[in-house]
Design a protein around this motif. Structure first.
Motif, PDB file in Angstrom:
ATOM      1  N   VAL A 112     -38.097  36.203  23.411  1.00  0.00           N
ATOM      2  CA  VAL A 112     -37.798  35.995  24.544  1.00  0.00           C
ATOM      3  C   VAL A 112     -36.585  36.614  25.172  1.00  0.00           C
ATOM      4  O   VAL A 112     -35.731  36.576  24.169  1.00  0.00           O
ATOM      5  CB  VAL A 112     -37.622  34.438  24.879  1.00  0.00           C
ATOM      6  CG1 VAL A 112     -37.096  33.972  26.355  1.00  0.00           C
ATOM      7  CG2 VAL A 112     -38.779  33.673  24.235  1.00  0.00           C
ATOM      8  N   THR A 113     -36.653  37.562  26.124  1.00  0.00           N
ATOM      9  CA  THR A 113     -35.447  38.109  26.438  1.00  0.00           C
ATOM     10  C   THR A 113     -35.182  37.568  28.040  1.00  0.00           C
ATOM     11  O   THR A 113     -35.994  37.262  28.775  1.00  0.00           O
ATOM     12  CB  THR A 113     -35.836  39.636  26.392  1.00  0.00           C
ATOM     13  OG1 THR A 113     -36.822  40.073  27.124  1.00  0.00           O
ATOM     14  CG2 THR A 113     -35.711  40.024  24.962  1.00  0.00           C
ATOM     15  N   VAL A 114     -33.819  38.187  28.556  1.00  0.00           N
ATOM     16  CA  VAL A 114     -33.504  37.605  29.790  1.00  0.00           C
ATOM     17  C   VAL A 114     -32.713  38.823  30.522  1.00  0.00           C
ATOM     18  O   VAL A 114     -32.181  39.677  29.757  1.00  0.00           O
ATOM     19  CB  VAL A 114     -32.715  36.659  29.917  1.00  0.00           C
ATOM     20  CG1 VAL A 114     -31.460  36.615  29.041  1.00  0.00           C
ATOM     21  CG2 VAL A 114     -32.350  36.052  31.262  1.00  0.00           C
ATOM     22  N   ALA A 115     -33.011  39.012  31.846  1.00  0.00           N
ATOM     23  CA  ALA A 115     -32.097  39.841  32.641  1.00  0.00           C
ATOM     24  C   ALA A 115     -31.822  39.212  34.095  1.00  0.00           C
ATOM     25  O   ALA A 115     -32.439  38.299  34.082  1.00  0.00           O
ATOM     26  CB  ALA A 115     -33.106  41.385  32.829  1.00  0.00           C
ATOM     27  N   ARG A 116     -30.846  39.621  34.720  1.00  0.00           N
ATOM     28  CA  ARG A 116     -30.224  39.065  36.051  1.00  0.00           C
ATOM     29  C   ARG A 116     -29.996  40.240  36.992  1.00  0.00           C
ATOM     30  O   ARG A 116     -29.779  41.200  36.668  1.00  0.00           O
ATOM     31  CB  ARG A 116     -29.543  38.164  35.705  1.00  0.00           C
ATOM     32  CG  ARG A 116     -27.982  38.742  35.237  1.00  0.00           C
ATOM     33  CD  ARG A 116     -27.089  37.726  35.128  1.00  0.00           C
ATOM     34  NE  ARG A 116     -25.758  38.403  35.113  1.00  0.00           N
ATOM     35  CZ  ARG A 116     -24.320  37.834  34.871  1.00  0.00           C
ATOM     36  NH1 ARG A 116     -24.326  36.188  34.672  1.00  0.00           N
ATOM     37  NH2 ARG A 116     -23.355  38.225  34.839  1.00  0.00           N
ATOM     38  N   ALA A 128     -26.798  41.406  27.248  1.00  0.00           N
ATOM     39  CA  ALA A 128     -26.259  42.249  25.825  1.00  0.00           C
ATOM     40  C   ALA A 128     -26.671  41.610  24.574  1.00  0.00           C
ATOM     41  O   ALA A 128     -26.814  42.129  23.626  1.00  0.00           O
ATOM     42  CB  ALA A 128     -24.703  42.255  25.905  1.00  0.00           C
ATOM     43  N   GLY A 129     -26.969  40.047  24.579  1.00  0.00           N
ATOM     44  CA  GLY A 129     -27.208  39.266  23.466  1.00  0.00           C
ATOM     45  C   GLY A 129     -28.838  38.995  23.348  1.00  0.00           C
ATOM     46  O   GLY A 129     -29.273  38.353  22.796  1.00  0.00           O
ATOM     47  N   GLY A 191     -23.003  32.621  32.154  1.00  0.00           N
ATOM     48  CA  GLY A 191     -23.715  33.116  32.975  1.00  0.00           C
ATOM     49  C   GLY A 191     -25.167  33.482  32.381  1.00  0.00           C
ATOM     50  O   GLY A 191     -25.959  34.007  33.108  1.00  0.00           O
ATOM     51  N   PHE A 192     -25.531  33.138  30.770  1.00  0.00           N
ATOM     52  CA  PHE A 192     -26.778  33.342  30.577  1.00  0.00           C
ATOM     53  C   PHE A 192     -27.281  32.209  29.659  1.00  0.00           C
ATOM     54  O   PHE A 192     -26.396  31.499  29.130  1.00  0.00           O
ATOM     55  CB  PHE A 192     -26.754  34.514  29.445  1.00  0.00           C
ATOM     56  CG  PHE A 192     -26.748  35.821  30.121  1.00  0.00           C
ATOM     57  CD1 PHE A 192     -28.067  36.504  30.693  1.00  0.00           C
ATOM     58  CD2 PHE A 192     -25.329  36.728  30.592  1.00  0.00           C
ATOM     59  CE1 PHE A 192     -27.852  37.602  31.620  1.00  0.00           C
ATOM     60  CE2 PHE A 192     -25.421  37.831  31.169  1.00  0.00           C
ATOM     61  CZ  PHE A 192     -26.747  38.328  31.817  1.00  0.00           C
ATOM     62  N   PRO A 193     -28.467  31.933  29.429  1.00  0.00           N
ATOM     63  CA  PRO A 193     -28.947  30.848  28.667  1.00  0.00           C
ATOM     64  C   PRO A 193     -28.848  30.980  26.998  1.00  0.00           C
ATOM     65  O   PRO A 193     -29.358  32.121  26.377  1.00  0.00           O
ATOM     66  CB  PRO A 193     -30.415  30.817  29.179  1.00  0.00           C
ATOM     67  CG  PRO A 193     -30.886  32.043  29.491  1.00  0.00           C
ATOM     68  CD  PRO A 193     -29.641  32.861  29.894  1.00  0.00           C
TER      69      PRO A 193
END
Length: 467
Positions: A112-116, A128-129, A191-193
């Motif tokens: 699972v990855t995230v961007a915003r 970055a994490g 600001g990130f989960p």
């Protein structure tokens, strides 16, 4: 007194969205009520050649059911040229639009990855994490694998959770349970989960959130078919476009339909679309395997004088990977037999051009005279033992330790889990015959059922450990 009125709106016919490529489309509704759709597609390079897979975004008009404006590429995943960026979901939180996707492929390297982005139609900045969740670094001996395809939800008390797909392993790297749904808590930091904070992996249990209590009707382990319709835990194989069963007088009555459970006898083209009502129904009603160790028993009333007619208990991973404990007629007598059906896939995973070579083996057979019969299977990991019982007789072991690895997704080349259920077929011929099932019992708690306790002398006396 407050009176709540609920309007039940039926499902519409499907809408086919033109020029909407790729897989895993997901809807997003912004604060102004406008709707958007995200999906996946292959990017086109400047020279016109096919490039890497990317996530795209477009507005959608929910009245005309058409895409509006540009389909814009917004992210290609956390890793450059990553495998299978897919399953996009958009969320709006604080000042940002968050894009949650899966990448790494749907097997062991799933993640699972995230961007915003502060602007909806813009390039999204990866965290970055990343990856924010995966089990691929835990190796192939960790009991939960293939973690990915996350979706987020915020509860009424403000807590956040992620629901994900993953698989439990059984006796090695085998996934007979298929892909299941798991849940884990989420907190937001900088600001990130952060999923499953403190451990970074799916735990077997979490503290329940503090929410108003709600009484739900438990799923019964035994169904005596006392109601007027089947419970929600029962499933069919595809959409039943004809009525082939009824529930009355505390019995489930099923017709013998021509479509066969045996792929070696199947003469029907089932490669048509899922809404093609010309595809005949399969007389099958089952429930999902939910435990690594379990036992199932069913009482059946069935008699036939045709070698084409069969009915019984089936353990089915796919249409050509199954164990069938079936009653039929052969050489002038009623028999009970255990059939193992498996296939080898040539070309998988390069779908859709793979071909399957299916074989069926008769593992055991016995003559039975009584119309009433109880059929049972005890699954201990990958060892499946099959039993039967006639009126006023002890339970008899028909076959011990059939190898369930032969019907698991690693061989099938699929992702769905195993179904256990009841079936009836006339195998290509029309029939007016029916079969009656008085009860069906699924026990995954480790407590032996009454039926199996009778046959303790022929069983293995296994100690059960359940997850």
């Amino acid at each position: 007194m407050l009176q709540l009125q609920i309007q039940v709106v039926p499902w519409s016919e499907p809408y086919w969205i033109e020029d909407c490529p790729g897989i895993d489309p997901s809807l997003f509704f912004d604060d102004d009520g406008r709707a958007y759709i995200t999906g996946t597609r292959e990017n086109t390079n400047e020279d016109g050649t096919q490039g890497e897979q990317v996530i795209w975004l477009s507005e959608i008009d929910l009245v005309s059911m058409r895409l509006v404006g540009e389909k814009r590429n917004i992210w290609g995943g956390a890793l450059k040229y990553c495998a299978s960026p897919e399953a996009p979901h958009l969320y709006k939180k604080d000042e940002y639009y968050y894009l949650i996707i899966a990448e790494g492929g749907t097997e062991h390297y799933h993640a699972v990855t995230v961007a915003r982005s502060k602007i909806l139609f813009d390039d999204y900045e990866g965290f970055a994490g990343n990856p924010i969740f995966t089990h691929r670094h835990l190796g192939k001996h960790y009991p939960i694998c293939n973690v990915g395809h996350a979706d987020f939800v915020q509860l009424q008390n403000g807590d956040w959770y992620a629901v994900m797909l993953a698989s439990r392993l059984i006796n090695g790297y085998y996934k007979n349970l298929g892909r299941e749904t798991f849940i884990a808590p989420v907190v937001w930091e900088n600001g990130f989960p952060v999923i499953s904070p403190g451990t970074g992996k799916i735990e077997w249990t979490y503290p329940a959130p503090k929410l108003p209590s709600k009484i739900t009707k438990p799923t019964l382990s035994r169904d005596d078919f006392d109601g007027e319709k089947l419970g929600m835990n029962w499933v069919f194989f595809g959409t039943p476009y004809e009525e082939f069963y009824s529930v009355s007088d505390s019995k489930l009555i099923m017709r013998l339909l021509p479509r066969s459970m045996s792929p070696t006898l199947q003469k029907i083209d089932i490669s048509k679309t899922i809404i093609d009502k010309s595809v005949p129904s399969l007389s099958f009603i089952g429930r999902r395997q939910q435990h690594i160790n379990y036992e199932v028993s069913v009482k059946m009333l069935f008699e036939t004088s045709s070698e084409n007619e069969t009915a019984g208990l089936i353990v089915m991973q796919a249409s050509n990977h199954q164990f069938r404990l079936e009653r039929t007629f052969e050489k002038g007598e009623q028999i009970l037999r255990l059939i193992q059906c498996t296939s080898e896939l040539n070309g998988y995973p390069h779908q859709p051009n793979f071909k399957a070579v299916t074989t069926e083996i008769e593992l055991a057979k016995v003559a039975v005279s009584s119309m009433d019969i109880i059929l049972s299977v005890i699954a201990t990991g990958q060892d499946y033992s099959f039993y039967y019982s006639l009126p006023d007789e002890d339970v008899t072991l028909l076959y011990e330790d059939a190898d369930a690895r032969k019907i698991n997704p690693e061989i099938v080349g699929g992702m769905v889990g195993t179904l256990i259920g009841m079936f009836a077929s006339s195998n290509g011929k029309e029939s007016q015959n029916t079969v009656e099932f008085e009860w069906f019992e699924y026990n995954g708690s480790g407590v032996k059922s009454e039926v199996v306790q009778k046959g303790e002398a022929v069983g293995k006396g296994t100690t059960y450990e359940f997850l």
